[in-house]
Structures are given as C-alpha cells and as structure tokens.
Scaffold this motif. Structure first.
Motif, PDB file in Angstrom:
ATOM      1  N   LYS A   1      33.206  26.965  20.332  1.00  0.00           N
ATOM      2  CA  LYS A   1      33.949  26.601  19.127  1.00  0.00           C
ATOM      3  C   LYS A   1      33.069  26.830  17.903  1.00  0.00           C
ATOM      4  N   VAL A   2      33.656  27.358  16.864  1.00  0.00           N
ATOM      5  CA  VAL A   2      32.904  27.761  15.677  1.00  0.00           C
ATOM      6  C   VAL A   2      32.200  26.568  15.019  1.00  0.00           C
ATOM      7  N   LYS A   3      32.742  25.363  15.163  1.00  0.00           N
ATOM      8  CA  LYS A   3      32.113  24.198  14.533  1.00  0.00           C
ATOM      9  C   LYS A   3      30.729  23.914  15.106  1.00  0.00           C
ATOM     10  N   TYR A   4      30.404  24.484  16.255  1.00  0.00           N
ATOM     11  CA  TYR A   4      29.098  24.274  16.862  1.00  0.00           C
ATOM     12  C   TYR A   4      28.076  25.342  16.459  1.00  0.00           C
ATOM     13  N   LEU A   5      28.487  26.310  15.659  1.00  0.00           N
ATOM     14  CA  LEU A   5      27.569  27.336  15.184  1.00  0.00           C
ATOM     15  C   LEU A   5      26.785  26.822  13.977  1.00  0.00           C
ATOM     16  N   SER A   6      25.670  27.464  13.687  1.00  0.00           N
ATOM     17  CA  SER A   6      24.901  27.107  12.497  1.00  0.00           C
ATOM     18  C   SER A   6      25.639  27.588  11.255  1.00  0.00           C
ATOM     19  N   GLY A   7      25.230  27.078  10.088  1.00  0.00           N
ATOM     20  CA  GLY A   7      25.866  27.500   8.838  1.00  0.00           C
ATOM     21  C   GLY A   7      25.747  28.997   8.620  1.00  0.00           C
ATOM     22  N   GLY A   8      24.590  29.551   8.926  1.00  0.00           N
ATOM     23  CA  GLY A   8      24.393  30.991   8.768  1.00  0.00           C
ATOM     24  C   GLY A   8      25.269  31.795   9.711  1.00  0.00           C
ATOM     25  N   GLN A   9      25.406  31.319  10.953  1.00  0.00           N
ATOM     26  CA  GLN A   9      26.265  32.003  11.917  1.00  0.00           C
ATOM     27  C   GLN A   9      27.724  31.947  11.486  1.00  0.00           C
ATOM     28  N   ARG A  10      28.166  30.779  10.993  1.00  0.00           N
ATOM     29  CA  ARG A  10      29.551  30.648  10.541  1.00  0.00           C
ATOM     30  C   ARG A  10      29.825  31.556   9.342  1.00  0.00           C
ATOM     31  N   GLN A  11      28.867  31.617   8.409  1.00  0.00           N
ATOM     32  CA  GLN A  11      29.085  32.442   7.230  1.00  0.00           C
ATOM     33  C   GLN A  11      29.060  33.926   7.588  1.00  0.00           C
ATOM     34  N   SER A  12      28.210  34.316   8.527  1.00  0.00           N
ATOM     35  CA  SER A  12      28.192  35.702   8.992  1.00  0.00           C
ATOM     36  C   SER A  12      29.506  36.058   9.666  1.00  0.00           C
ATOM     37  N   LEU A  13      30.014  35.128  10.480  1.00  0.00           N
ATOM     38  CA  LEU A  13      31.290  35.338  11.144  1.00  0.00           C
ATOM     39  C   LEU A  13      32.414  35.430  10.113  1.00  0.00           C
ATOM     40  N   SER A  14      32.384  34.551   9.120  1.00  0.00           N
ATOM     41  CA  SER A  14      33.393  34.565   8.061  1.00  0.00           C
ATOM     42  C   SER A  14      33.383  35.892   7.318  1.00  0.00           C
ATOM     43  N   LEU A  15      32.192  36.402   7.036  1.00  0.00           N
ATOM     44  CA  LEU A  15      32.050  37.685   6.348  1.00  0.00           C
ATOM     45  C   LEU A  15      32.627  38.819   7.178  1.00  0.00           C
ATOM     46  N   LEU A  16      32.308  38.832   8.458  1.00  0.00           N
ATOM     47  CA  LEU A  16      32.825  39.876   9.338  1.00  0.00           C
ATOM     48  C   LEU A  16      34.344  39.789   9.446  1.00  0.00           C
ATOM     49  N   MET A  17      34.875  38.576   9.578  1.00  0.00           N
ATOM     50  CA  MET A  17      36.318  38.387   9.697  1.00  0.00           C
ATOM     51  C   MET A  17      37.051  38.846   8.440  1.00  0.00           C
ATOM     52  N   ALA A  18      36.436  38.610   7.267  1.00  0.00           N
ATOM     53  CA  ALA A  18      37.068  38.979   6.000  1.00  0.00           C
ATOM     54  C   ALA A  18      37.151  40.491   5.809  1.00  0.00           C
ATOM     55  N   THR A  19      36.343  41.223   6.577  1.00  0.00           N
ATOM     56  CA  THR A  19      36.282  42.673   6.380  1.00  0.00           C
ATOM     57  C   THR A  19      36.731  43.470   7.607  1.00  0.00           C
ATOM     58  N   LEU A  20      37.206  42.775   8.661  1.00  0.00           N
ATOM     59  CA  LEU A  20      37.638  43.486   9.874  1.00  0.00           C
ATOM     60  C   LEU A  20      38.779  44.449   9.569  1.00  0.00           C
ATOM     61  N   VAL A  21      39.791  43.940   8.883  1.00  0.00           N
ATOM     62  CA  VAL A  21      40.873  44.803   8.400  1.00  0.00           C
ATOM     63  C   VAL A  21      40.477  45.154   6.974  1.00  0.00           C
ATOM     64  N   LYS A  22      39.891  46.321   6.817  1.00  0.00           N
ATOM     65  CA  LYS A  22      39.217  46.681   5.564  1.00  0.00           C
ATOM     66  C   LYS A  22      40.073  46.357   4.344  1.00  0.00           C
ATOM     67  N   PRO A  23      39.618  45.393   3.511  1.00  0.00           N
ATOM     68  CA  PRO A  23      40.390  45.048   2.319  1.00  0.00           C
ATOM     69  C   PRO A  23      40.162  46.053   1.194  1.00  0.00           C
ATOM     70  N   ASN A  24      41.104  46.115   0.280  1.00  0.00           N
ATOM     71  CA  ASN A  24      40.907  46.938  -0.911  1.00  0.00           C
ATOM     72  C   ASN A  24      39.871  46.316  -1.838  1.00  0.00           C
ATOM     73  N   LEU A  25      39.750  44.993  -1.739  1.00  0.00           N
ATOM     74  CA  LEU A  25      38.824  44.259  -2.595  1.00  0.00           C
ATOM     75  C   LEU A  25      38.245  43.087  -1.808  1.00  0.00           C
ATOM     76  N   LEU A  26      36.928  42.909  -1.915  1.00  0.00           N
ATOM     77  CA  LEU A  26      36.247  41.783  -1.275  1.00  0.00           C
ATOM     78  C   LEU A  26      35.736  40.842  -2.365  1.00  0.00           C
ATOM     79  N   LEU A  27      36.120  39.563  -2.266  1.00  0.00           N
ATOM     80  CA  LEU A  27      35.681  38.536  -3.209  1.00  0.00           C
ATOM     81  C   LEU A  27      34.664  37.625  -2.517  1.00  0.00           C
ATOM     82  N   LEU A  28      33.465  37.546  -3.091  1.00  0.00           N
ATOM     83  CA  LEU A  28      32.413  36.690  -2.559  1.00  0.00           C
ATOM     84  C   LEU A  28      32.140  35.581  -3.575  1.00  0.00           C
ATOM     85  N   ASP A  29      32.549  34.361  -3.246  1.00  0.00           N
ATOM     86  CA  ASP A  29      32.454  33.238  -4.184  1.00  0.00           C
ATOM     87  C   ASP A  29      31.241  32.373  -3.846  1.00  0.00           C
ATOM     88  N   GLU A  30      30.078  32.750  -4.392  1.00  0.00           N
ATOM     89  CA  GLU A  30      28.827  32.033  -4.137  1.00  0.00           C
ATOM     90  C   GLU A  30      28.630  31.816  -2.637  1.00  0.00           C
TER      91      GLU A  30
END
Length: 256
Positions: free
Chosen positions: A145-174
């Motif tokens: 379960k993702v809640k058991y991952l470290s903050g860095g692992q979760r954010q890396s996963l979030s980044l990969l998930m946000a770009t799996l279906v290549k978006p026209n625009l990527l927004l990175l909010d801090e």
C-alpha cells in the motif's frame, strides 16, 4: 503552447475581503520548455495553477492549451490534458491502494473503467518496466500500500503517474517543498529526466532559486498578480537571480 490571455480573477468581490489577484494578466509558455515560477506568498502562483487546472474559474480572459480552449472545460475534462504533482506527497496517489493499483489507474487516465475490471485486466509487466525507470525498487513493491512508502517514494510515484499518459502540460506545485534536501534533489533530478524524455511543457512553482536556475529553461516572477521579470536561465547564476529577486521585492514594497 499555453496561451493565457487577459486573465482576471477577484475573490469576494463587493465585500471588505475583496482581493483582486489578476487583472488582464497575459503569459505565453512554449512547448518542451520548463518554466519556473517564483514569487512571495500571496503573489498569485497557486491561484494561477488553479485557474489553469480549472479548480477555480476565471472572471474574464481565456486559457488556450495547444488547440484546446481550456476555459470551455471543467476541471475533470481539463485533467485529460494536464498532469499535476502537488506539494503533499500523498495528494497525487491513493494511499490505501497498492503501488500496482495506483499505477494501473494512472494508465487509464481519461478512460472509463471500474476498479474491478481494471485489476482483472492489468498488465503487470508493463507496470514493472515503467516503475523501473525510477530506480527506486518500487517494481518489487507492487502489492505494498502506498501509505507505507517513504515521502520520496510517494512523490516519485506521483510524478510518474502524472506523466504516464503524456500530458500536454505538467504542473509542479512546490513538489519538493515537503521533502528533506537530499530527497528533494533526487526528486528534481528524476523530474528533469521525465520532462526531457517525454518532451513535456512544464510549469514549476518553487521557492528554491537554486532549483529554478539548475533545472528550468526559463524563470518568471509574479508579485501582486503581475509579471515582474521573465528570463532565460542559460546564462543566469543563482547569485544573480537572488539579487534580482530581492531587489524586485524591495522595489515593490517601496511603491506599495
């Protein structure tokens, strides 16, 4: 290209709390370009992201992304064209679902599905190969379960998930602000790898002048909803940016 044309937004109009954030604000962002957005708290950075993503609606003006008029779409429909990674590592994932479940949902972005049918037809091998690109060993944690991952692992996963279906625009909010300095550096390096590999147009809100110079192609500064400067980072040092940034803030305070 992202074209923001004469955008206006006022909160609580006609009350004592009236706050005009943007007044006919315009900005063009070119494709395959990473643009860092700087500015003090309350300058309009997050409001701009919320206007682009459709979380809030503009009062006037238009937002055009490639050949799509985003102003005609609600937040859900805009998500087909926009990927987002937030400051909180848990915002871009479903903590109570596994790594595999999160990844399979992300791969179906913009499609209609049920979780039952999705998991029945999931392609583990494809997900494993996608996770391997992070070099974090998450391909060996498919059923965690993702809640058991470290903050860095979760954010890396979030980044990969946000770009799996290549978006026209990527927004990175801090998106590295909640991480320790070492993990933040790792996430930024992985961010740039993804952006360059997928050739994505990217807007990145950051308070780190170092990250702006090191990782972005262009840096802009907002203050009171106005564009204060717009520079290429190619020949810009962190010290030069720092001097310009604080000089701009001081001048703004004198004229306020």
């Amino acid at each position: 290209m992202l074209k923001i044309n004469r955008l206006s937004k006022t909160f609580y109009p006609g009350t004592e709390e009236e706050n005009q954030v943007f007044n006919e604000f315009s900005l063009d962002i070119r494709g395959e370009e990473c643009t860092a957005i700087l500015g003090p708290n309350g300058c309009g950075k997050s409001t701009l992201f919320n206007l682009i993503s459709g979380k809030i609606q503009e009062d006037q003006g238009s937002i055009q992304l490639e050949n799509v008029n985003l102003s005609d779409l609600n937040e859900e429909n805009r998500a087909r064209y926009i990927g987002k990674v937030m400051q909180d590592p848990s915002k871009g994932v479903s903590p109570n679902l596994t790594v595999l479940e999160n990844m399979t949902i992300a791969r179906k972005k913009g499609q209609k599905f049920t979780l039952k049918s999705l998991l029945k037809n999931q392609d583990k091998e494809v997900v494993i190969e996608e996770l391997k690109t992070l070099n974090l060993g998450l391909e060996n944690k498919l059923n965690t379960k993702v809640k058991y991952l470290s903050g860095g692992q979760r954010q890396s996963l979030s980044l990969l998930m946000a770009t799996l279906v290549k978006p026209n625009l990527l927004l990175l909010d801090e998106h590295t602000a909640a991480l320790d300095p070492k993990t933040s550096q790792v996430i930024m390096e992985k961010t740039v790898e993804l952006i360059e590999r997928e050739k994505m147009m990217t807007l990145m809100i950051t308070h780190s002048l170092r990250n702006a110079v090191q990782f972005a192609d262009r840096v802009i500064m907002l203050n009171h909803g106005q564009l204060m400067f717009d520079l290429k980072t190619q020949d810009l040092t962190e010290i030069e940016l720092e001097e310009l940034y604080y000089e701009t803030i001081n001048q703004s305070l004198k004229t306020a």
